[in-house]
Design a protein around this motif. Sequence first.
Motif, short mmCIF file in Angstrom:
data_model
loop_
_atom_site.label_atom_id
_atom_site.label_comp_id
_atom_site.label_asym_id
_atom_site.label_seq_id
_atom_site.Cartn_x
_atom_site.Cartn_y
_atom_site.Cartn_z
N GLY A 1 58.63 9.18 6.98
CA GLY A 1 57.40 8.52 7.38
C GLY A 1 57.05 7.27 6.59
O GLY A 1 55.87 6.98 6.37
N PHE A 2 58.06 6.49 6.17
CA PHE A 2 57.81 5.25 5.44
C PHE A 2 57.51 4.12 6.42
O PHE A 2 58.29 3.19 6.60
N VAL A 3 56.35 4.21 7.08
CA VAL A 3 55.97 3.18 8.03
C VAL A 3 55.42 1.97 7.27
O VAL A 3 55.00 2.09 6.11
N PRO A 4 55.44 0.78 7.88
CA PRO A 4 54.93 -0.42 7.20
C PRO A 4 53.51 -0.22 6.68
O PRO A 4 52.65 0.31 7.38
N GLY A 5 53.29 -0.62 5.45
CA GLY A 5 51.98 -0.49 4.83
C GLY A 5 51.76 0.82 4.09
O GLY A 5 50.72 1.02 3.45
N THR A 6 52.74 1.73 4.15
CA THR A 6 52.61 3.02 3.48
C THR A 6 52.66 2.84 1.96
O THR A 6 53.50 2.12 1.44
N LEU A 7 51.75 3.52 1.27
CA LEU A 7 51.77 3.51 -0.19
C LEU A 7 52.65 4.65 -0.68
O LEU A 7 52.42 5.82 -0.34
N VAL A 8 53.69 4.34 -1.44
CA VAL A 8 54.68 5.32 -1.87
C VAL A 8 54.63 5.46 -3.38
O VAL A 8 54.70 4.46 -4.11
#
Length: 231
Positions: free
Chosen positions: A32-39
């Motif tokens: 679920g590493f969609v654009p804008g995701t904070l990891v």
Amino acid sequence: MSKTNRTPSHFWGSVDEQGRLALPSDLVERYGFVPGTLVRIDEETNGLLFHRPPNGLARVYVEASGCCNLNCPICVRRQWTEPMGWMSSPIFERLLAGLSALASPPTVVFGGFGEPLYHPQIADMVSQVKRLGCRAELITNGTLLTPECSRDLIKAGLDLLWVSLDGASPESYQDVRQGAQFSQVIQNIQSFRAARRPGHRPTPEIGVAFVAMRRNIADLPALLRLSWQLG
């Protein structure tokens, strides 16, 4: 419950001229590493540890059966007044529809207060969640893990089998798991292990679930040794 980690896999990413790391598309989708995701990233001695984004669904627990073939004194089912039964096909189909709508496939764990192997279609249920790209785990008391059942679960693509072992000797085990035979459960685990696909890291993995109580905690060191022997 003891914890078994997923079999490690290796992937390659690429770093562009600005120092940005590009991950393989299947990993981006799976976690679920969609654009804008904070990891969250933890720096370790020799590498970096990436965490799954907190806004994604990681695990789904499915109680396929409220029925059980044992009558353990520690079980909450002793206090239930509701009728026992199995998950119906329409409810499971709704579950599959919900899983398929998720952005990334979660781990599906078949367990609960009932015995999942009591459900006559449990292997097919495992197979269906695997077809959606989910990781599949199942926790069992091990008494119904016949050679035929083992072959069906392995063929279905089960990733991890948890077996409840609350003692390391027939006396301590049967003090908790009333109605079960310790030697038969051990034999079932050994048969399951032998039926797995060969390889350096054979699958499904096998884990042990141990409910620690005053009546059995002294068995824990022996249970760890037994777990190692059982693979």
